[in-house]
Design a protein around this motif. Sequence first.
Motif, PDB file in Angstrom:
ATOM      1  N   GLN A  13       0.771  -1.151  -0.002  1.00  0.00           N
ATOM      2  CA  GLN A  13      -0.145  -0.041   0.007  1.00  0.00           C
ATOM      3  C   GLN A  13       0.702   1.263   0.072  1.00  0.00           C
ATOM      4  O   GLN A  13       0.734   2.176  -0.807  1.00  0.00           O
ATOM      5  CB  GLN A  13      -0.795  -0.070   1.190  1.00  0.00           C
ATOM      6  CG  GLN A  13      -2.007   0.983   0.968  1.00  0.00           C
ATOM      7  CD  GLN A  13      -2.878   0.864  -0.015  1.00  0.00           C
ATOM      8  OE1 GLN A  13      -3.743  -0.249   0.053  1.00  0.00           O
ATOM      9  NE2 GLN A  13      -3.119   1.996  -0.891  1.00  0.00           N
ATOM     10  N   ARG A  14       1.826   1.511   0.740  1.00  0.00           N
ATOM     11  CA  ARG A  14       2.537   2.531   0.729  1.00  0.00           C
ATOM     12  C   ARG A  14       3.382   2.833  -0.171  1.00  0.00           C
ATOM     13  O   ARG A  14       3.630   4.071  -0.608  1.00  0.00           O
ATOM     14  CB  ARG A  14       3.582   2.807   2.315  1.00  0.00           C
ATOM     15  CG  ARG A  14       4.608   1.675   2.216  1.00  0.00           C
ATOM     16  CD  ARG A  14       5.517   1.335   3.151  1.00  0.00           C
ATOM     17  NE  ARG A  14       6.478   0.469   3.448  1.00  0.00           N
ATOM     18  CZ  ARG A  14       6.399  -0.735   3.810  1.00  0.00           C
ATOM     19  NH1 ARG A  14       5.267  -1.115   4.255  1.00  0.00           N
ATOM     20  NH2 ARG A  14       7.173  -1.730   3.749  1.00  0.00           N
ATOM     21  N   ARG A  35       2.429   1.944  -3.308  1.00  0.00           N
ATOM     22  CA  ARG A  35       1.487   2.296  -4.413  1.00  0.00           C
ATOM     23  C   ARG A  35       1.069   3.692  -4.246  1.00  0.00           C
ATOM     24  O   ARG A  35       0.815   4.625  -5.023  1.00  0.00           O
ATOM     25  CB  ARG A  35       0.226   1.295  -4.413  1.00  0.00           C
ATOM     26  CG  ARG A  35      -0.676   1.301  -5.654  1.00  0.00           C
ATOM     27  CD  ARG A  35      -1.638   0.368  -5.581  1.00  0.00           C
ATOM     28  NE  ARG A  35      -2.242   0.010  -7.059  1.00  0.00           N
ATOM     29  CZ  ARG A  35      -3.253   0.591  -7.435  1.00  0.00           C
ATOM     30  NH1 ARG A  35      -4.114   1.135  -6.466  1.00  0.00           N
ATOM     31  NH2 ARG A  35      -3.787   0.541  -8.658  1.00  0.00           N
ATOM     32  N   ASP A  36       0.698   3.959  -2.981  1.00  0.00           N
ATOM     33  CA  ASP A  36       0.211   5.455  -2.717  1.00  0.00           C
ATOM     34  C   ASP A  36       1.346   6.589  -2.933  1.00  0.00           C
ATOM     35  O   ASP A  36       1.182   7.538  -3.715  1.00  0.00           O
ATOM     36  CB  ASP A  36       0.018   5.598  -1.083  1.00  0.00           C
ATOM     37  CG  ASP A  36      -1.216   5.046  -0.723  1.00  0.00           C
ATOM     38  OD1 ASP A  36      -2.014   4.601  -1.514  1.00  0.00           O
ATOM     39  OD2 ASP A  36      -1.383   4.728   0.566  1.00  0.00           O
ATOM     40  N   ALA A  88      -4.894   6.650  -4.117  1.00  0.00           N
ATOM     41  CA  ALA A  88      -4.310   6.454  -2.601  1.00  0.00           C
ATOM     42  C   ALA A  88      -5.654   6.279  -1.711  1.00  0.00           C
ATOM     43  O   ALA A  88      -5.453   5.445  -0.919  1.00  0.00           O
ATOM     44  CB  ALA A  88      -3.644   7.518  -2.227  1.00  0.00           C
ATOM     45  N   ASN A  89      -6.761   6.732  -2.079  1.00  0.00           N
ATOM     46  CA  ASN A  89      -7.907   6.453  -1.397  1.00  0.00           C
ATOM     47  C   ASN A  89      -8.569   5.026  -1.674  1.00  0.00           C
ATOM     48  O   ASN A  89      -9.588   4.568  -0.865  1.00  0.00           O
ATOM     49  CB  ASN A  89      -8.930   7.567  -1.622  1.00  0.00           C
ATOM     50  CG  ASN A  89      -8.574   8.795  -1.101  1.00  0.00           C
ATOM     51  OD1 ASN A  89      -7.795   8.986  -0.135  1.00  0.00           O
ATOM     52  ND2 ASN A  89      -9.075   9.970  -1.805  1.00  0.00           N
ATOM     53  N   TYR A  90      -8.026   4.374  -2.728  1.00  0.00           N
ATOM     54  CA  TYR A  90      -8.675   3.060  -3.053  1.00  0.00           C
ATOM     55  C   TYR A  90      -7.789   2.109  -2.320  1.00  0.00           C
ATOM     56  O   TYR A  90      -6.592   1.715  -2.941  1.00  0.00           O
ATOM     57  CB  TYR A  90      -8.832   2.986  -4.407  1.00  0.00           C
ATOM     58  CG  TYR A  90      -9.628   3.915  -4.956  1.00  0.00           C
ATOM     59  CD1 TYR A  90     -11.046   3.830  -5.064  1.00  0.00           C
ATOM     60  CD2 TYR A  90      -9.327   4.849  -5.651  1.00  0.00           C
ATOM     61  CE1 TYR A  90     -12.077   4.568  -5.554  1.00  0.00           C
ATOM     62  CE2 TYR A  90     -10.180   5.870  -6.363  1.00  0.00           C
ATOM     63  CZ  TYR A  90     -11.516   5.927  -6.269  1.00  0.00           C
ATOM     64  OH  TYR A  90     -12.204   6.479  -6.725  1.00  0.00           O
ATOM     65  N   GLU A  91      -7.913   1.438  -1.217  1.00  0.00           N
ATOM     66  CA  GLU A  91      -7.165   0.558  -0.652  1.00  0.00           C
ATOM     67  C   GLU A  91      -6.945  -0.918  -1.444  1.00  0.00           C
ATOM     68  O   GLU A  91      -8.050  -1.099  -2.185  1.00  0.00           O
ATOM     69  CB  GLU A  91      -7.589   0.079   0.874  1.00  0.00           C
ATOM     70  CG  GLU A  91      -7.580   1.442   1.847  1.00  0.00           C
ATOM     71  CD  GLU A  91      -8.184   0.896   3.017  1.00  0.00           C
ATOM     72  OE1 GLU A  91      -8.713  -0.164   3.158  1.00  0.00           O
ATOM     73  OE2 GLU A  91      -8.342   1.917   3.976  1.00  0.00           O
ATOM     74  N   LEU A  92      -5.926  -1.621  -1.444  1.00  0.00           N
ATOM     75  CA  LEU A  92      -5.601  -2.812  -2.159  1.00  0.00           C
ATOM     76  C   LEU A  92      -6.520  -3.952  -1.683  1.00  0.00           C
ATOM     77  O   LEU A  92      -7.000  -4.619  -2.734  1.00  0.00           O
ATOM     78  CB  LEU A  92      -4.228  -3.025  -1.880  1.00  0.00           C
ATOM     79  CG  LEU A  92      -3.301  -2.322  -2.801  1.00  0.00           C
ATOM     80  CD1 LEU A  92      -1.658  -2.480  -2.116  1.00  0.00           C
ATOM     81  CD2 LEU A  92      -3.150  -2.651  -4.182  1.00  0.00           C
ATOM     82  N   GLY A  93      -6.909  -3.764  -0.465  1.00  0.00           N
ATOM     83  CA  GLY A  93      -7.770  -4.881   0.037  1.00  0.00           C
ATOM     84  C   GLY A  93      -9.232  -4.557  -0.753  1.00  0.00           C
ATOM     85  O   GLY A  93      -9.692  -5.720  -1.226  1.00  0.00           O
ATOM     86  N   LYS A  94      -9.494  -3.430  -0.802  1.00  0.00           N
ATOM     87  CA  LYS A  94     -11.033  -3.005  -1.588  1.00  0.00           C
ATOM     88  C   LYS A  94     -10.648  -3.248  -2.746  1.00  0.00           C
ATOM     89  O   LYS A  94     -11.815  -3.916  -3.476  1.00  0.00           O
ATOM     90  CB  LYS A  94     -11.329  -1.658  -1.049  1.00  0.00           C
ATOM     91  CG  LYS A  94     -11.509  -1.445   0.470  1.00  0.00           C
ATOM     92  CD  LYS A  94     -12.100   0.008   0.548  1.00  0.00           C
ATOM     93  CE  LYS A  94     -12.623   0.168   2.143  1.00  0.00           C
ATOM     94  NZ  LYS A  94     -12.884   1.727   2.525  1.00  0.00           N
TER      95      LYS A  94
END
Length: 349
Positions: free
Chosen positions: A226-227, A229-230, A237-243
């Motif tokens: 995540q960090r 990719r952000d 950045a508001n779209y979390e990898l889990g989601k």
Amino acid sequence: MRYNAAMIKPIKTYSLEELQQLMKELDQPVFRAKQLYEWLYLHNASSYDEMTNLPRTLREQLSIDYPLFISNVVDSQTSQDGTAKYVISYHDRARVETVAIPSSDGRLTVCCSTQAGCAMGCAFCATGKEGFTRNLSAGEIVEQVLIVQTRMGKRVSNVVAMGQGEPFLNYEQTLSALRILNDARLLNIGARHITLSTCGILSGIDRLGTEPEQFTLAVSLHAAIQRTRDKIMPGVANYELGKLKTALLKYIERTNRRITLEYAMMNSVNDNENDLKALIEFCEGLLCHVNLIPLNEIEESEFSPSKIQTMDQWYLSLNKSGIETTIRHSRGSDIAGACGQLKNAVKHL
């Protein structure tokens, strides 16, 4: 030509259904919409005067209130590998680039843009550094394909919406364009030969999963931590990898179609052992294919492509883990026509 500023709406922003409604409003038979549609996207008419089976009074009215704007190729370059890049200027001076990629097996692929510029701001992408100008209309997207067909002298067989812009931030016009390309009466490009690429806009992935056409989905992943990719893709950045993974699982369940994960490999940024483990974990349970892409370098960038040895290691590890993987070497990099290099630069006027 004098336009009615209060009513002006370019004709190429209309879908067939909207044209049918427009004909009713103009007291014309509905079949005129089909005739008009064919002039625009089958015959590639450059003016209403060419549309000789439409009444003259209708053509005159359309030309005033629903102008037929024609784009211009203001620059073109051809790569040593046969790839061609065109800088296209629209009526309001907005510009995009589109790329034609011929293959040795006879296929001709067009990488088209869905927006002029891009608001996503990916740190490694030349388009992102240029900023966002505006959305393209469906007709402006299709026109890129028609330009390539005319310039290359052969039928386009494949289309990838991977040029400038984030397609899901221009969803309606993009899908309308893809339907025109797919229409058997018009360009007749098979839905499975049309690929839509997104940075990971969840609402767009969800909507695409409900569409009847079998368009192919590609996701620009580029990092599974995540960090990381952000940092390199701040626009999502508001779209979390889990989601994102949840959305992809839902899409696959609905469509039973394989997705493609695009991963531009950058030296010492997203290519270490932890990055590889994270990507393998992200792919678990997904019906997917991974494209590893050596980063295409752009001017004044802090990023560089991963080493060949690293690419090979990732390729072997991913395939060994049961994840179908390809190393994709981008075409047209010598003319800045490869992935991440499109910035509307005009070299030859």
